[in-house]
Design an enzyme around this catalytic site. Structure first.
Site, mmCIF file in Angstrom:
data_model
loop_
_atom_site.group_PDB
_atom_site.id
_atom_site.type_symbol
_atom_site.label_atom_id
_atom_site.label_comp_id
_atom_site.label_asym_id
_atom_site.label_seq_id
_atom_site.Cartn_x
_atom_site.Cartn_y
_atom_site.Cartn_z
ATOM 1 N N TYR A 169 0.869 -1.185 0.000
ATOM 2 C CA TYR A 169 0.000 0.000 0.000
ATOM 3 C C TYR A 169 0.902 1.231 0.000
ATOM 4 O O TYR A 169 2.073 1.157 -0.380
ATOM 5 C CB TYR A 169 -0.905 -0.121 1.253
ATOM 6 C CG TYR A 169 -1.970 0.925 1.395
ATOM 7 C CD1 TYR A 169 -2.990 1.037 0.455
ATOM 8 C CD2 TYR A 169 -1.976 1.790 2.492
ATOM 9 C CE1 TYR A 169 -3.978 1.997 0.603
ATOM 10 C CE2 TYR A 169 -2.962 2.745 2.642
ATOM 11 C CZ TYR A 169 -3.955 2.845 1.691
ATOM 12 O OH TYR A 169 -4.937 3.799 1.847
ATOM 13 N N ARG A 222 -5.781 10.956 -10.730
ATOM 14 C CA ARG A 222 -5.094 11.608 -9.596
ATOM 15 C C ARG A 222 -4.656 10.516 -8.627
ATOM 16 O O ARG A 222 -5.279 10.277 -7.599
ATOM 17 C CB ARG A 222 -6.058 12.600 -8.922
ATOM 18 C CG ARG A 222 -5.384 13.592 -8.003
ATOM 19 C CD ARG A 222 -5.997 13.529 -6.611
ATOM 20 N NE ARG A 222 -5.595 12.311 -5.934
ATOM 21 C CZ ARG A 222 -6.133 11.845 -4.813
ATOM 22 N NH1 ARG A 222 -7.139 12.467 -4.249
ATOM 23 N NH2 ARG A 222 -5.697 10.735 -4.238
ATOM 24 N N LYS A 282 -5.984 -1.283 -2.421
ATOM 25 C CA LYS A 282 -7.094 -0.962 -1.511
ATOM 26 C C LYS A 282 -7.884 -2.231 -1.199
ATOM 27 O O LYS A 282 -8.291 -2.450 -0.064
ATOM 28 C CB LYS A 282 -8.029 0.079 -2.147
ATOM 29 C CG LYS A 282 -7.403 1.447 -2.346
ATOM 30 C CD LYS A 282 -7.572 2.341 -1.123
ATOM 31 C CE LYS A 282 -6.803 3.654 -1.301
ATOM 32 N NZ LYS A 282 -6.794 4.492 -0.100
ATOM 33 N N GLU A 330 -12.043 5.945 -6.207
ATOM 34 C CA GLU A 330 -10.703 6.167 -5.667
ATOM 35 C C GLU A 330 -9.830 6.921 -6.660
ATOM 36 O O GLU A 330 -9.725 6.542 -7.828
ATOM 37 C CB GLU A 330 -10.062 4.800 -5.363
ATOM 38 C CG GLU A 330 -8.806 4.876 -4.543
ATOM 39 C CD GLU A 330 -9.057 5.272 -3.081
ATOM 40 O OE1 GLU A 330 -9.924 4.666 -2.433
ATOM 41 O OE2 GLU A 330 -8.377 6.193 -2.606
ATOM 42 N N ASP A 331 -9.198 7.957 -6.199
ATOM 43 C CA ASP A 331 -8.186 8.677 -6.959
ATOM 44 C C ASP A 331 -8.649 9.167 -8.336
ATOM 45 O O ASP A 331 -7.914 9.078 -9.325
ATOM 46 C CB ASP A 331 -6.892 7.832 -7.042
ATOM 47 C CG ASP A 331 -6.232 7.724 -5.662
ATOM 48 O OD1 ASP A 331 -6.843 8.172 -4.671
ATOM 49 O OD2 ASP A 331 -5.110 7.194 -5.570
ATOM 50 N N ASP A 359 -13.553 7.521 -1.385
ATOM 51 C CA ASP A 359 -12.598 7.324 -0.302
ATOM 52 C C ASP A 359 -11.790 8.591 -0.022
ATOM 53 O O ASP A 359 -11.482 8.904 1.121
ATOM 54 C CB ASP A 359 -11.655 6.191 -0.734
ATOM 55 C CG ASP A 359 -10.760 5.721 0.381
ATOM 56 O OD1 ASP A 359 -11.210 5.711 1.539
ATOM 57 O OD2 ASP A 359 -9.612 5.336 0.092
ATOM 58 N N ASP A 360 -11.440 9.316 -1.073
ATOM 59 C CA ASP A 360 -10.582 10.492 -0.900
ATOM 60 C C ASP A 360 -11.342 11.666 -0.297
ATOM 61 O O ASP A 360 -10.758 12.484 0.411
ATOM 62 C CB ASP A 360 -9.974 10.887 -2.249
ATOM 63 C CG ASP A 360 -9.220 9.726 -2.853
ATOM 64 O OD1 ASP A 360 -8.219 9.309 -2.250
ATOM 65 O OD2 ASP A 360 -9.660 9.192 -3.891
ATOM 66 N N ASN A 373 0.071 12.061 0.022
ATOM 67 C CA ASN A 373 0.776 10.801 -0.241
ATOM 68 C C ASN A 373 1.368 10.785 -1.633
ATOM 69 O O ASN A 373 0.873 11.486 -2.510
ATOM 70 C CB ASN A 373 -0.221 9.640 -0.125
ATOM 71 C CG ASN A 373 -0.784 9.530 1.267
ATOM 72 O OD1 ASN A 373 -0.067 9.576 2.243
ATOM 73 N ND2 ASN A 373 -2.110 9.396 1.357
HETATM 74 O O1 LIG Z 1 -4.042 5.701 -0.784
HETATM 75 C C1 LIG Z 1 -3.723 6.329 0.248
HETATM 76 O O2 LIG Z 1 -2.725 6.089 0.906
HETATM 77 C C2 LIG Z 1 -4.635 7.407 0.747
HETATM 78 C C3 LIG Z 1 -5.422 7.944 -0.363
HETATM 79 O O3 LIG Z 1 -6.539 7.539 -0.635
HETATM 80 C C4 LIG Z 1 -4.775 8.893 -1.266
HETATM 81 O O4 LIG Z 1 -3.718 9.441 -0.953
HETATM 82 O O5 LIG Z 1 -5.333 9.095 -2.357
HETATM 83 MG MG LIG Z 2 -6.992 7.749 -2.667
#
Ligand SMILES: O=C([O-])CC(=O)C(=O)O
Ligand SMILES: [Mg+2]
Length: 623
Positions: free
Chosen positions: A171, A224, A242, A314-315, A337-338, A479
């Site tokens: 991760y 992203r 994830k 996600e992202d 999630d973000d 991150n």
């Molecule tokens: O993935 C991770 O560590 C946390 C997160 O959702 C991101 O930074 O987009």
């Molecule tokens: Mg994320």
């Protein structure tokens, strides 16, 4: 429910036997459209009314075979029993050297393995030893991915038993580097790729996935990836990572998890020119073309897996993330999630931190660097909780929270030109051009970095925070590690050991003037696995802000005095499965309370129930 074998399957002599074919199972009970009001599209309603359809409402038709008319194509699903050579190559069932003598006889494995029989513990010991030999994090990542593809239970056993050590490998932060180099390190495909080439065929693509009973999808379009930007199709590492956490930390079955990457192109020139790039070699589709592909995807997912499939966005880049969440939260079980997961975890950390610094949420002043998904998502959840606690209108609570973006402090004179998700944060104030200026004037007690830009909490900024706060709360959330707004060491040394610090990516403990400071990891990994488990076990059909608050509350309650004594505002990941069960139970309880749960009757002890539902990675015995 199993029906006649009407498929064919490769028989390798006596070494493989096909036993069962699943097709068009009609499980009654928790069917679609029962109990709770749900929106169906016009076409879905029409399909159900079609007299040629053999299955009516209330009966599950996961495979879409019963619902298909005679002129529609269906997939003849077969599930076969693996044995012999193929059993060793089936990651879900392979146990390698741990196959017993009896199993070696019964499953045609004689001679295919060396004589020794090893325990799972010994296998684990050997693999951990091997992993530790690798110098580079990326080598460890690749070794772990190979293990996942070779022996799934052993992969999860390692991850669960060594969570603190292996989380940074599978991760954040290593997964970020893996995505950047995904094309070069690509060996076996993981997850499902849906590109513009699959337009009009997404339902068929979903049916190519070998598992039928999917409960959670994590989907990205790669625009992203963490704070690394547009990595296109190579973002696949993120949904894969994830979902490994969904299983290891939240206990969802691996077979119920489906990672998906939607490839609409990339604007990353470096990738477009990289001969090893694995995605569509074109610039990103936008506007209607993008919306249409996503819409087809969302419809196909619900059609294939039913109402209770959880979809985690996600992202995605900001604009799409907010639009998709707003659009599909009304018709699907979705969360971002973000925006929401991160918000829930940060609220928990802030609430825990208040035990160290005193005061209520409303008595603090918040300043964010970064006004995207995470920044505005966290800000809104803090304002919501503040409003719940004080009964003040949320508009008033928002005024305690200030955001700085790349153009400076967000203030009312900028309102016209702001993107819609930033507008609620445009308060009356003189314009201020940069973060340091904003810190000096606003004098926040809590500074939160969600900018995706590394090293932006400079020495001046941290010193300013420490000049008017006894214990400044500083959260550097971006991150991976390279994008963190400051390092743990910088936060502790520049604040002379007074900062309460947590970061999105992990940092090692820091020695400062003879004292050891342990930074916490404010990462949505604390929340989404337990949150998802709570939704699944309650059969929730929609996400509600109160469920995020419930998750956050459960997490904050898990911080012990011992953790506080070390300056930690999050519990260590070591106990994450227990924490996830508590989060799941709090989320499920809230879902029942709000009438969003469809799994009835409600289990009496939800924590015990959540624990009992969790996947365990111990090998099973084969007859
Ligand atoms: O993935 C991770 O560590 C946390 C997160 O959702 C991101 O930074 O987009
Ligand atoms: Mg994320």
């Amino acid at each position: 429910m199993l029906s006649l074998n009407r498929g064919s399957s490769l028989l390798r002599g006596a070494a493989a036997r096909t036993v069962v074919v699943r097709c068009g199972s009609g499980r009654r009970g928790e069917g679609k459209g029962r109990g709770v009001a749900m929106e169906s599209t016009h076409e879905e309603v029409e399909a159900l009314m079609d007299p040629k359809n053999t299955v009516g409402g209330g009966v599950e038709d996961t495979y879409g075979e019963d619902r298909a008319t005679e002129d529609q194509l269906v997939t003849p699903w077969t599930v076969s029993v693996a044995s012999g050579y193929w059993l060793l190559r089936d990651p879900r069932h392979n146990k390698g050297l741990a196959f017993t003598e009896k199993e070696r006889d019964a499953h045609y494995l004689r001679g295919l393995l060396p004589p020794v029989v090893a325990s799972q513990e010994l296998q684990e010991k050997k693999l951990m030893h091997n992993l530790r030999q690798y110098k580079l994090p990326l080598q460890r990542y690749m070794a772990m991915m190979d293990l996942q593809e070779r022996n799934e239970r052993l992969f999860y056993k390692l991850l669960i038993d060594n969570v603190e050590e292996l989380l940074p490998v599978v991760y954040t932060p290593t997964v970020g580097e893996a995505c950047q180099k995904y094309g070069s390190i690509f060996r076996h495909p993981q997850g499902l790729y849906i590109s513009l080439k699959e337009k009009g065929k997404i339902l068929e693509v979903l049916r190519n996935w070998p598992e039928r009973s999917i409960q959670v999808i994590v989907v990205t379009d790669g625009e992203r990836i963490l704070g690394l930007g547009d990595l296109g199709c190579q973002g696949m590492g993120i949904p894969v990572g994830k979902l490994s956490l969904y299983t290891a930390l939240g206990g969802l079955r691996p077979s119920a998890c489906l990672p998906i990457t939607i490839d609409v192109g990339t604007n990353n020139e470096q990738l477009l020119n990289d001969e090893f790039y694995i995605g569509l070699r074109q610039r990103r589709a936008t506007g209607q073309e993008y919306a249409d592909l996503l819409h087809e995807f969302m419809r196909a997912v619900k059609q294939n897996y039913g109402e209770k499939i959880l979809i985690q966005f996600e992202d995605f880049a900001n604009h799409n993330a907010f639009d998709l969440l707003a659009k599909y939260s009304k018709t699907h079980l979705v969360f971002n999630d973000d925006i929401q997961g991160t918000a829930s975890v940060v609220l928990a950390g802030v609430v825990a931190a208040l035990k160290l610094v005193g005061g209520t949420l409303a008595e603090h002043t918040y300043l964010f660097l970064g006004a995207g998904e995470a920044g505005t998502g966290i800000a809104e959840l803090i304002a919501l909780e503040m409003s719940r606690q004080t009964n003040a209108p949320i508009e008033e609570c928002r005024k305690k929270i200030w955001l700085v973006d790349s153009k400076g402090l967000i203030v009312s004179s900028r309102k016209e030109s702001l993107q819609h998700f930033k507008k609620p944060w445009a308060h009356e104030h003189e314009p201020i051009k940069n973060l340091l200026g904003a810190v000096q004037v606003i004098k926040p007690t809590i500074l939160i970095g969600t900018s995706g830009v590394g090293r932006t909490f400079t020495k001046d900024v941290v010193e300013a925070m420490a000049s008017f706060n006894e214990k400044p709360i500083i959260l550097a959330l971006s991150n991976p590690t390279s994008q963190s707004e400051c390092t743990a060491e910088e936060a502790y040394t520049w604040s002379k050991g007074r900062a309460i610090f947590a970061s999105g990516s992990p940092f090692d403990p820091v020695e400062y003037e003879g004292k050891t400071f342990v930074p916490g990891q404010a990462n949505n990994a604390y929340i989404f696995p337990g949150f998802g488990l709570g939704l699944v076990i309650s059969g929730a059909i929609r996400v509600h802000d109160d469920l995020l608050l419930a998750a956050s509350e459960a997490l904050a309650q898990q911080v012990t005095q011992e953790n506080f004594d070390k300056g930690l505002i999050y519990p260590p990941f070591t106990n994450i499965r227990k924490i996830s069960a508590k989060i799941a139970s709090n989320v499920a309880a809230k879902a029942y309370e709000l009438g969003l749960a469809s799994r009835l009757p409600r289990p009496e002890n939800l924590v015990k129930y959540a624990e009992s539902c969790m996947y365990t990675p111990l090998y099973r015995s084969y007859r």
